[in-house]
Every structure is written in structure tokens, then in C-alpha cells.
Motif scaffolding. Structure first.
Motif, mmCIF file in Angstrom:
data_model
loop_
_atom_site.group_PDB
_atom_site.id
_atom_site.type_symbol
_atom_site.label_atom_id
_atom_site.label_comp_id
_atom_site.label_asym_id
_atom_site.label_seq_id
_atom_site.Cartn_x
_atom_site.Cartn_y
_atom_site.Cartn_z
ATOM 1 N N ASP A 91 -17.439 -18.581 -15.801
ATOM 2 C CA ASP A 91 -18.005 -18.681 -17.292
ATOM 3 C C ASP A 91 -18.460 -19.934 -17.633
ATOM 4 O O ASP A 91 -18.752 -20.626 -18.629
ATOM 5 C CB ASP A 91 -16.905 -18.346 -18.083
ATOM 6 N N GLN A 92 -18.704 -20.825 -16.404
ATOM 7 C CA GLN A 92 -19.167 -22.174 -16.514
ATOM 8 C C GLN A 92 -20.197 -22.459 -15.315
ATOM 9 O O GLN A 92 -19.976 -22.102 -14.472
ATOM 10 C CB GLN A 92 -18.070 -23.242 -16.842
ATOM 11 N N SER A 94 -22.263 -26.442 -14.280
ATOM 12 C CA SER A 94 -22.340 -27.739 -14.925
ATOM 13 C C SER A 94 -22.986 -28.804 -13.705
ATOM 14 O O SER A 94 -23.118 -28.207 -12.603
ATOM 15 C CB SER A 94 -21.061 -28.365 -14.764
ATOM 16 N N ALA A 99 -22.108 -29.835 -18.788
ATOM 17 C CA ALA A 99 -21.561 -28.436 -18.658
ATOM 18 C C ALA A 99 -21.587 -27.734 -19.685
ATOM 19 O O ALA A 99 -21.733 -28.155 -20.898
ATOM 20 C CB ALA A 99 -20.109 -28.898 -18.218
ATOM 21 N N ARG A 101 -20.242 -23.918 -21.091
ATOM 22 C CA ARG A 101 -19.417 -22.612 -20.939
ATOM 23 C C ARG A 101 -20.305 -21.415 -21.498
ATOM 24 O O ARG A 101 -20.971 -21.470 -22.821
ATOM 25 C CB ARG A 101 -17.980 -22.806 -21.729
ATOM 26 N N TRP A 114 -21.448 -26.692 -24.802
ATOM 27 C CA TRP A 114 -21.960 -27.768 -24.143
ATOM 28 C C TRP A 114 -20.991 -29.114 -24.097
ATOM 29 O O TRP A 114 -20.769 -29.363 -25.392
ATOM 30 C CB TRP A 114 -23.328 -28.451 -24.446
ATOM 31 N N PRO A 117 -18.857 -33.109 -18.440
ATOM 32 C CA PRO A 117 -17.942 -32.700 -17.606
ATOM 33 C C PRO A 117 -16.789 -33.720 -17.272
ATOM 34 O O PRO A 117 -15.771 -33.649 -16.791
ATOM 35 C CB PRO A 117 -18.757 -32.348 -16.296
ATOM 36 N N ARG A 122 -17.319 -33.030 -26.498
ATOM 37 C CA ARG A 122 -18.534 -31.791 -26.740
ATOM 38 C C ARG A 122 -19.559 -32.320 -27.181
ATOM 39 O O ARG A 122 -19.540 -33.222 -27.906
ATOM 40 C CB ARG A 122 -17.849 -30.689 -27.789
#
Length: 717
Positions: A91-92, A94, A99, A101, A114, A117, A122
Motif C-alpha cells: 500500500d506504499q 517511495s 513516500a 500510502r 504523502w 520517508p 506528513r
């Protein structure tokens, strides 16, 4: 509105072209691709495919312009497509810098998150409840994002008011906004859907919605009990295709955006000097005689002027304007007066308009060639009110219109001794709902192409000047000027904040509008000094305006007043000397200013910036302020309050032991605190960061300052 939901994500891993796709309930697809380690693109396509199959903004390869016919929207040419690292959970995705999700399982609303990483902080989070929506009735599409009340928002082009746009609802749609409210007015002249965000963690995010359709950004006005805090972008019957770019500083993000849309053109050096217009003079019945006298007065008064900007009066008959014509009763010998301007050291810029009145000498020929915007299916030109008459706008997506424009610009403007075209009144505010543009054989409705014509008109003027120079062996850089357009205009043109009004309020808030344009990726910008519209400025207001704009990238005194009055440096005898000195300051600092222009072109950094651009970790710099930075080293603190003879200025924090210095007195000031400084009527407070080396110029003995003056010394602080 219908939420866009998905039966699940499909991730397609690969060394250099990994992406993610979601087939959407009801048809269509949401696609996510990474374009660089810190930039990604998200595209939602309905079941019928894109409404805007081409773009004229995206030009990521240096030195390579967009085709006249546009770039295919699906193209990923010019991007590095970094290797991606899909997470084990699937589900991710990067890179080392960014990164994402992928949220939204079977039957759930699509949602992206977003983050950085390395830290987990966020950058941007789609709203958990229906982040992507479409409206079948109107074609509107909507993107909803979580909004933190501590977020700070900037950009969107020529916006008014405080720099932080949080809490406002703003429209992206070019409009002729003569006499606009400098504090609250919206929209103005540019269509510029690029938003810059500072998160509460100090991270910076840019998001560019690549659409020519009008759009609305709600940055905290709307609230809905069911969705918590959010902000929205609504696009009127266009495509939802956005580019996300991130960084630790605003400089990182702005540079990525400017490179994405093709960079900034470096203009000729003379265009950085002071420029003057006198619109009342070309409008006069004896215009050529008056302009000749004006040149003599400029020389006699020893005012340094690098260029003169003709208004459209040279083409006027009464109040009406006829582009690419000369009123020979007012201008019996335009070549002669243009030669006199050049002999006095002034280059010439001529105003151009994209609409032909229905009694223009070329109207019938162009109508027969299909060169105008047309009503859908009829082949008939759209005829609407324009400049005290009825006129039709040229369709710059037709070869016949572009060819005519380039040919006439060379013959009637350049060959008569004028150097540059000034693209004006090019907002294309067409009212006819069935108006269509040819789109180079792929027709576009006007509501999806309105700002495109401002861009292509500017490009046609730029290229015509370029072709003319090449034919004559002239190697000086070319440029042009435009009032309206979308991202991409900076590849060809200088621009400004439009037809402002004379007032102290305008002086104050125009400073922010210029900085907002700079943060949006328009670097070569300025304002009409003294105010274009409204009353005649008082002596104090005119002087303070000249000082405030003396170190803007563009400095033009442009006005249109009742009775033919023109803002001029000598219009108030009591401040004439001080105004001359403020203009001379620009020429003294022109070597440093030119270095800023070169960096804008080579490194994608603004010429003028809010102080937080240079000092993003200094929280005090985020507060609303009249101050701005010129490049890396100079802080400009203009006076914008009537009667003020001192003012407070916050000097940003520097490294331990470093200080700021007044440019004129070299007095030292402690960094990281607010000072009260003297600002008599004749002084513009300027401060230099310790460690600076400021190159300055000086004219030869007895000469008036010029843009060609050599560096006389380097001031070290």
C-alpha cells in the motif's frame, strides 16, 4: 457530487517506471507516477478520457519548448522516473525523498497520504471522506485535502492581501481588473493554479493543477461538520491532473515548479533599467510633437530612463484602438520620433491588443480566413464589446492568426524602430457560451482555453521579435511583456500586477502581490509606479512609491488619469530631486540586480522574496510584513504609511556573531530582533547581510546613470 471510489489499487513495480493505478467505480482511472525523487503526478481520467488532451505548461527539458500544438497530456518525456521501493504491504511507494500510502480498498473512497520517508512527517493528506469528487451535471471536479489550522498557504499568482492565504476563497481565472481592490480583490489577470504550503512541521509542499479551466481554491472558508478541517480545489469542467513537489525549504519547491513549466527567460539588460510611459501623449491630437518634446524634457531634467513604453494611442482614432495601424494625423513620421528615442538612450516598447474592431482594415480578410474565435458549428466570428466598439478576438490556435500577427508585428512595429511588443488586454473574457477555438484542428471550448490565448499571443510576439533579430544579425536577447496568461508565460515575458489604483493602500498591498507572484514562479515582475488608475498621487505618495519599486525586477511608471495627466518623475517639483535619486539608486545597484536576474534564469530562484524565503527557520519572518529580500543579501524596508519618518523593521536571525548593516551609513544592527530606524522622506531603508559583496555601478563624470554603466566598486560588509 459523486465520490470517486475504487475496487482496489494495482501497483506496477519496475526499476524506472513503477506507478500505481486504481480502476474507479463507474469507469475511469486514477494514476500515480513519480517523476523525480521529490515530485509525483496524480491524474484522474473519467471513462471518456481527458477533456484537455494537451498541455502548454509542462516543459521539463531545459531549452525545449512545448510544441505550438501542445504537449500530449499523457506524456512523461523529460522526467527522470526514479526507482521506487514498494512496501511489503503493497500500500506504499517511495523514493528517498517522498513516500505515498495508497488508501482506499474495495468500494472505498480513493485517498493518498504523502510523507517524508526519513522522518514520517506528513506533507499532504487527502481528506478521509471523499477526497476526489465529480459533478455529472456541470463537469466540475473537486480535490479535498486535510487542512491544519496552522498551515500557511502562498502562491496562486497575482493574489492580493496578506501573503498567507489561509482562510480565503480564491479564483484562478484571468480577468481585466482595472482599479481592483489591492487588499481583497480577486481574481486579477493571471490563471495560476499553483499552491505553495508550509506545514506546521516546517515542511514545504507545492501542488500544481495542470488545467486551463477556471478553478477555485477554498483555503479554509468552507466548513462541513462531516469532514473536519479541509481545503478544496474545484476545477470547472476540466481535468484533475496535478503535480506534487516537496522540499525542506520554499526554495526547493519553487525551483522544481519553475523547472517543470520551462524556466525563466533572461531579458536584455536594458529592460532592467527604469521605464516610463506617458499614455496621455500618444492619445493627443499632436502626439508626435508632444513625444518629441517629452524626450527633450527627459534629457534636460537628467532623469535616467532606459525605455519608453508606448500606450496604444499610436493606433487610436478617438477612443477606439486599431492594432498594427498608425494614426498618421497624430504620427506623420513615426520612424523619426522612434529614432529620437533611441538617440536619447531609450529603447521602445509598443502596446498590442489581440482584438480587432469590426471596422479594422484587416477585419474582413481575417474573418474570411477563419482567424477569429468562432461560434461552435457556425464558422462565424464571435463579436463582442471591446474598447468602445464591437470586435473579434484572434484565435492563436490557428496558423492564419499567428502568421498575420507575426507579419504585422514585424512590418508595423519592429520595422518602424520599436524594440519590443507589450501584450495587453489579453484576458480573453469571452461571454458567448458557444465560443470555440480551433485548437490546431482539435477544437477547444473557450472555457477550457481562455488563458491559452494570452500565452500563445505572447509567444507569437516573442518569436516574431526573435526572427526579426536573427534576420538582422542582432544577438541581443529578446523578450516581451504580457498582462495575462497561465504558467509558461515566464518563458517569454515580463509581467506586472496590472491596472492598479493610486492610494497608500495599493502601495502597501501591491508589495505582497509582487512577492506572491514571485513565490508562484513569476520572477520578472513589478507594478505601475504611482498607480495606473484613480487620482493623481501626492508628492509624498509618489516618492514613497518610487522608492518601494526602485528595487523591483520591473520598474515602470505607467498611468492613465482623467484629463490626460501622466505620472512623471518631475510632476511634483518639491520631490523631483528625491525621485531622481531613488531612480539613480536602481542604476547604482543594477550590477547586483542583474546577478539576481541571472540566478533566476539559471537556478530558478525569485529575484525578490519574502524574508521567510531566505530564512525559513525564523518564525518571525512568517509574520506579515512590508519588507522583502532582493536576492540573498539585501533587505528592503520601504515606507508605506503616510507621514511616517521612521519605521520598525525586523532583521532576521543570522549565525552567531553576524549582523546586518545599513547600506548607506554602514551602521551595524543586531540580527534576530526588531529595530526602529530613521526613514526621512528622502531615504529608503536598506540593510545588507554580513558577508555580502555588493557590486555597484557609477556613470562617467557628468553623465546620467545608465544600464550600461560599468561596475565601479564592490561593497563588502
Amino acid at each position: 457530487m459523486t465520490p470517486i471510489s475504487t475496487p482496489g489499487w494495482q501497483i506496477e513495480p519496475g526499476a524506472a517506471d513503477a506507478d500505481a493505478r486504481a480502476a474507479l467505480a463507474g469507469g475511469g482511472q486514477l494514476k500515480l507516477v513519480f517523476l523525480s525523487p521529490s515530485m509525483a503526478r496524480v491524474t484522474w481520467l473519467g471513462a471518456q478520457g481527458p477533456k484537455e488532451p494537451r498541455t502548454w505548461a509542462i516543459a521539463p527539458t531545459p531549452g525545449q519548448d512545448v510544441p505550438w500544438t501542445g504537449r500530449e497530456r499523457a506524456s512523461l518525456d523529460g522526467f527522470e522516473r526514479p526507482p521506487l521501493r514498494p512496501a511489503a504491504s503493497g500500500d506504499q511507494l517511495s523514493t528517498a525523498r517522498l513516500a505515498v500510502r495508497l488508501l482506499g480498498g474495495a468500494g472505498q473512497a480513493v485517498r493518498l497520504e504523502w510523507s517524508d520517508p526519513s522522518s514520517g512527517q506528513r506533507y499532504l493528506v487527502d481528506r478521509g471522506t471523499s477526497a476526489y469528487l465529480s459533478e455529472r451535471r456541470t463537469g466540475l471536479v473537486r480535490h479535498c485535502v486535510v487542512r491544519d489550522p496552522r498551515d500557511r498557504y502562498y502562491g496562486l499568482g497575482d493574489k492580493t492581501g496578506p501573503l498567507n492565504l489561509h482562510g480565503r476563497r480564491l479564483r484562478c481565472m484571468g480577468q481585466d481588473s482595472l482599479g481592483y481592490d489591492p487588499r481583497n480583490g480577486d481574481p486579477l489577470y493571471k490563471h495560476w493554479p499553483f499552491l505553495l504550503t508550509r506545514t506546521p512541521d516546517g515542511l514545504w509542499t507545492g501542488i500544481y493543477y495542470d488545467t486551463l479551466s477556471a478553478g477555485t481554491f477554498d483555503l479554509g472558508c468552507e466548513h462541513d461538520n462531516y469532514h473536519d478541517f479541509f481545503r478544496t480545489t474545484e476545477i470547472d469542467d476540466g481535468d484533475l491532473d496535478y503535480y506534487l513537489m516537496v522540499g525542506r525549504t520554499p526554495a526547493e519547491v519553487v525551483a522544481q515548479f519553475v523547472q517543470l513549466v520551462g524556466g525563466t527567460h533572461l531579458p536584455p539588460r536594458w529592460s532592467v533599467g527604469y521605464a516610463q510611459t506617458a499614455m496621455g501623449l500618444p492619445d493627443a491630437a499632436d502626439a508626435q510633437v508632444r513625444l518629441s518634446g517629452f524626450i527633450d524634457e527627459c534629457v534636460q531634467r537628467r532623469v535616467p530612463i532606459s525605455s519608453f513604453h508606448y500606450g496604444s494611442g499610436y493606433s487610436s482614432r478617438g477612443k477606439q484602438r486599431y492594432v498594427f495601424t498608425w494614426n498618421r494625423s497624430k504620427f506623420p513620421d513615426p520612424e523619426a520620433v522612434n529614432a529620437k528615442f533611441h538617440a536619447a538612450g531609450m529603447n521602445i516598447v509598443a502596446n498590442l491588443k489581440p482584438c480587432l474592431l469590426d471596422d479594422h482594415p484587416a477585419y474582413d480578410t481575417l474573418a474570411a480566413a477563419g482567424a477569429f474565435l468562432q461560434h461552435e458549428g457556425s464558422g462565424k466570428p464571435v463579436l463582442e464589446p471591446y474598447w468602445d466598439g464591437q470586435g473579434s478576438h484572434l484565435d492563436f490556435t490557428r496558423e492564419s492568426a499567428v502568421h498575420w500577427w507575426k507579419t504585422q508585428f514585424k512590418a508595423e512595429i519592429l520595422d518602424r524602430g520599436i524594440d519590443v511588443g507589450w501584450n495587453d488586454n489579453n484576458e480573453y473574457a469571452i461571454q458567448a457560451e458557444d465560443a470555440y477555438t480551433d485548437g490546431w484542428g482539435q477544437p477547444l471550448p473557450m472555457h477550457r482555453s481562455r488563458p491559452l490565448h494570452g500565452l500563445l499571443m505572447t509567444r507569437a510576439t516573442f518569436e516574431s521579435r526573435q526572427e526579426h533579430a536573427q534576420a538582422k544579425g542582432d544577438k541581443e536577447p529578446v523578450y516581451t511583456v504580457t498582462r495575462a496568461g497561465p504558467p509558461g508565460l515566464q518563458r517569454y515575458a515580463q509581467t506586472w500586477s496590472g491596472d492598479n489604483t493610486t492610494s497608500w493602500e495599493t502601495l502597501k498591498w501591491n508589495i505582497r502581490t509582487g512577492l506572491q507572484m514571485s513565490l508562484s514562479g513569476m520572477f520578472n515582475i513589478g507594478h505601475d509606479v504611482g498607480g495606473f488608475y484613480g487620482p493623481v498621487p501626492s508628492p509624498e505618495l509618489l516618492l514613497r512609491w518610487v522608492q518601494a519599486c526602485s528595487l523591483n525586477p520591473r520598474m515602470v511608471m505607467n498611468s492613465w488619469k482623467e484629463g490626460g495627466v501622466t505620472n512623471l518623475p518631475w510632476m511634483h517639483a518639491e520631490v523631483e530631486d528625491a525621485i531622481r535619486e531613488a531612480i539613480a539608486l536602481r542604476y547604482r545597484l543594477l550590477p547586483y540586480l542583474w546577478q539576481c536576474f541571472e540566478r533566476a534564469t539559471n537556478e530558478h530562484v525569485p529575484i525578490i522574496r519574502p524574508t521567510f524565503f531566505n530564512f525559513p527557520d525564523d518564525e518571525q519572518c512568517l509574520e506579515d510584513s512590508d519588507d522583502f529580500m532582493l536576492g540573498d543579501w539585501l533587505l528592503v524596508a520601504p515606507v508605506v504609511t503616510q507621514g511616517a519618518r521612521e519605521r520598525e523593521v525586523y532583521l532576521p536571525a543570522l549565525a552567531p556573531g553576524e549582523r546586518w548593516f545599513a547600506l548607506d551609513t554602514r551602521q551595524a544592527y543586531e540580527a534576530g530582533r526588531t529595530h526602529v530606524v530613521d526613514a526621512p522622506l528622502t531615504r529608503l531603508p536598506l540593510f545588507v547581510r554580513q558577508g555580502a559583496a555588493i557590486a555597484v555601478a557609477a556613470p562617467a563624470a557628468g553623465q546620467v546613470p545608465s544600464h550600461e554603466d560599468p561596475v565601479s566598486e564592490v561593497l563588502r560588509f
